[in-house]
Design an enzyme around this catalytic site. Structure first.
Site, PDB file in Angstrom:
ATOM      1  N   LYS A  41      36.843  27.907  60.681  1.00  0.00           N
ATOM      2  CA  LYS A  41      37.379  27.123  61.222  1.00  0.00           C
ATOM      3  C   LYS A  41      38.969  27.684  61.850  1.00  0.00           C
ATOM      4  CE  LYS A  41      40.282  24.954  56.991  1.00  0.00           C
ATOM      5  NZ  LYS A  41      41.434  24.288  57.478  1.00  0.00           N
ATOM      6  N   TYR A 273      67.979  40.342  70.039  1.00  0.00           N
ATOM      7  CA  TYR A 273      68.845  39.125  70.037  1.00  0.00           C
ATOM      8  C   TYR A 273      69.900  38.705  68.871  1.00  0.00           C
ATOM      9  CZ  TYR A 273      65.575  38.041  74.226  1.00  0.00           C
ATOM     10  OH  TYR A 273      65.049  38.401  74.983  1.00  0.00           O
ATOM     11  N   MET A 321      59.606  37.570  71.169  1.00  0.00           N
ATOM     12  CA  MET A 321      58.781  36.725  71.529  1.00  0.00           C
ATOM     13  C   MET A 321      57.758  37.694  71.608  1.00  0.00           C
ATOM     14  SD  MET A 321      57.770  34.497  74.969  1.00  0.00           S
ATOM     15  CE  MET A 321      58.963  32.929  74.452  1.00  0.00           C
TER      16      MET A 321
HETATM   17  C1  LIG Z   1      37.866  20.703  54.165  1.00  0.00           C
HETATM   18  C2  LIG Z   1      38.413  21.842  53.382  1.00  0.00           C
HETATM   19  N1  LIG Z   1      37.112  22.945  53.294  1.00  0.00           N
HETATM   20  C3  LIG Z   1      36.843  24.022  52.476  1.00  0.00           C
HETATM   21  C4  LIG Z   1      38.682  24.941  52.793  1.00  0.00           C
HETATM   22  C5  LIG Z   1      38.842  25.990  52.472  1.00  0.00           C
HETATM   23  O1  LIG Z   1      40.318  26.337  52.102  1.00  0.00           O
HETATM   24  P1  LIG Z   1      40.528  27.962  51.360  1.00  0.00           P
HETATM   25  O2  LIG Z   1      40.957  28.761  52.804  1.00  0.00           O
HETATM   26  O3  LIG Z   1      41.548  27.480  50.331  1.00  0.00           O
HETATM   27  O4  LIG Z   1      39.021  28.416  50.673  1.00  0.00           O
HETATM   28  C6  LIG Z   1      39.356  24.062  53.976  1.00  0.00           C
HETATM   29  C7  LIG Z   1      40.399  25.206  54.273  1.00  0.00           C
HETATM   30  O5  LIG Z   1      41.704  24.110  54.105  1.00  0.00           O
HETATM   31  C8  LIG Z   1      39.516  22.748  54.008  1.00  0.00           C
HETATM   32  O6  LIG Z   1      39.837  21.969  55.306  1.00  0.00           O
END
Ligand SMILES: Cc1ncc(COP(=O)(O)O)c(C=O)c1O
Length: 394
Positions: A41, A273, A321
């Site tokens: 993700k 800045y 930035m």
């Molecule tokens: C539902 C879920 N599973 C697994 C993970 C993986 O977690 P980690 O990066 O701590 O291994 C995450 C990450 O936040 C998550 O949201």
């Protein structure tokens, strides 16, 4: 931009896919009896979702996990085969697209079950769903009080041919804090909730709760599948769990920039800045062409570490930035010389964990926030000990 540019001039995040693959194999060895879901993700925590997902599968990942449906659909559109699970749904779906793309879709409550069932009925297809239990994280997932209704209705939808319940799963709140009492409490709740569902007739392919810290340090959490994210990127889930090398992991991302300017400066010169840094005497200043638009935390103003010309330096004054300044203490590297913000640490460069300390955050945030303006350059240092440059993987 030319896709074959391997070393963009301003700055780049080198992504060592060899290290990533070695980390996947190392994590699999921590959980030999469980299937492996590579969590990609948020653009693979900033590392580039599609190249990372492909490399993880090459190294033996059985499943790919994303938060949003859009991420999962993008993986499918890129031709990624096999099981892809995604867990962050909002009313409206896109359930239909998820079913057509053969995703495994998490369901945390009755509204989601109703929507996915309706979409499957309209399509005349069966949706793969996984029921998420809130065993004590207090975030997404179904609380124990609402679980019997969700299980009953999911079984009814399954009997009608609209869904198949492929998994029962949950997520930890404090697995990165060794001995935290919530770990045992969540495991008890997970066993009770999965046991209840199975007693009612659910036959999940996979039951899973282990994130990176669970995978690395809590074998009793492995069940049928482990779901690590941060550890796959070679970063320790928390300082309490020790450095990544202790777990057989190697950092995957190295963030570099080329100095945009080196100049002699007198003592008493206010820098950047707000003039929060004033040169203590005559010195040289280097300009690093990265800023908070690139994900460099402004909270690391005056504290962020980097390696230039073999020496550790510190951000002088505010991160702006697009750029920040370092005091080079009279040294005279040339404009264009390399500054390494973080990497594996082998050559004395800081790590993402060092930046996390400098900015008062966690290393997850350091790598994930590196912005889209910073090109990812894919290298494969597997087996050689040194990264070898390869053309960018689109
Ligand atoms: C539902 C879920 N599973 C697994 C993970 C993986 O977690 P980690 O990066 O701590 O291994 C995450 C990450 O936040 C998550 O949201």
């Amino acid at each position: 931009m030319n896709e074959n540019v391997t070393a963009p001039l301003r700055a780049r995040a080198e992504i060592d896919l060899g290290a990533l693959k070695a980390n996947v194999r190392s994590l699999r060895a921590h959980a030999p009896g469980a299937a492996f879901m590579a969590v990609v993700k948020a653009d693979a925590y900033g590392h580039g979702m599609i190249p990372v997902a492909r490399a993880a599968k090459e190294a033996g990942a059985d499943w790919i996990g994303t938060a949003t449906a859009e991420e999962a659909l993008e993986l499918r559109a890129a031709g990624l085969p096999g099981r892809i699970m995604c867990w962050l749904w909002v009313p409206g779906g896109p359930w239909r697209e998820g079913i057509e793309a053969d995703l495994d879709m998490s369901v945390s409550g009755m509204w989601a079950l109703r929507e996915v069932t309706a979409a499957a009925r309209e399509l005349g297809r069966t949706a793969r769903i996984q029921l998420k239990a809130d065993t004590g994280l207090g975030r997404n997932g179904c609380l124990p009080t609402d679980w019997p209704e969700l299980v009953r209705e999911a079984l009814a939808a399954q009997a009608a041919g609209h869904v198949t319940v492929t998994g029962l799963w949950s997520h930890f709140a404090c697995a990165d804090e060794p001995g935290h009492p919530s770990i045992a409490a969540q495991l008890t709740a997970f066993r009770e909730m999965t046991g209840y569902a199975e007693g009612e007739g659910v036959t999940p392919e996979v039951r899973h709760i282990a994130n990176s810290p669970g995978t690395l340090t809590l074998p009793e959490t492995h069940f049928d599948l482990v779901r690590p994210g941060i550890a796959m990127y070679g970063i320790s889930p928390s300082p309490e769990l020790g450095p990544p090398a202790d777990h057989g992991l190697r950092p995957v991302m190295t963030l570099k920039a080329n100095l945009a300017l080196v100049k002699h400066a007198p003592g008493g010169l206010g820098v950047s800045y707000g003039h929060h840094y004033v040169t203590p005497g005559a010195t040289t200043l280097g300009l690093v062409p990265l800023g908070y638009a690139d994900g460099i935390p402004r909270h690391a103003s005056g504290t962020g570490p980097l390696l230039i010309g073999g020496k550790r330096r510190t951000v002088a004054g505010r991160v702006a930035m697009d750029q920040f300044v370092v005091d080079l203490g009279g040294d005279e590297p040339a404009a264009g010389d390399e500054a390494v913000l973080f990497g594996p640490g082998d050559a004395g460069e800081p790590t993402a964990e060092d930046w996390a300390v400098a900015a008062g955050t966690i290393a997850y945030e350091i790598v994930t926030r590196i912005g889209s303006r910073v090109p990812r350059v894919y290298v494969d240092g597997e087996g050689t000990g040194r990264p070898e440059m390869r053309p960018r993987i689109p």
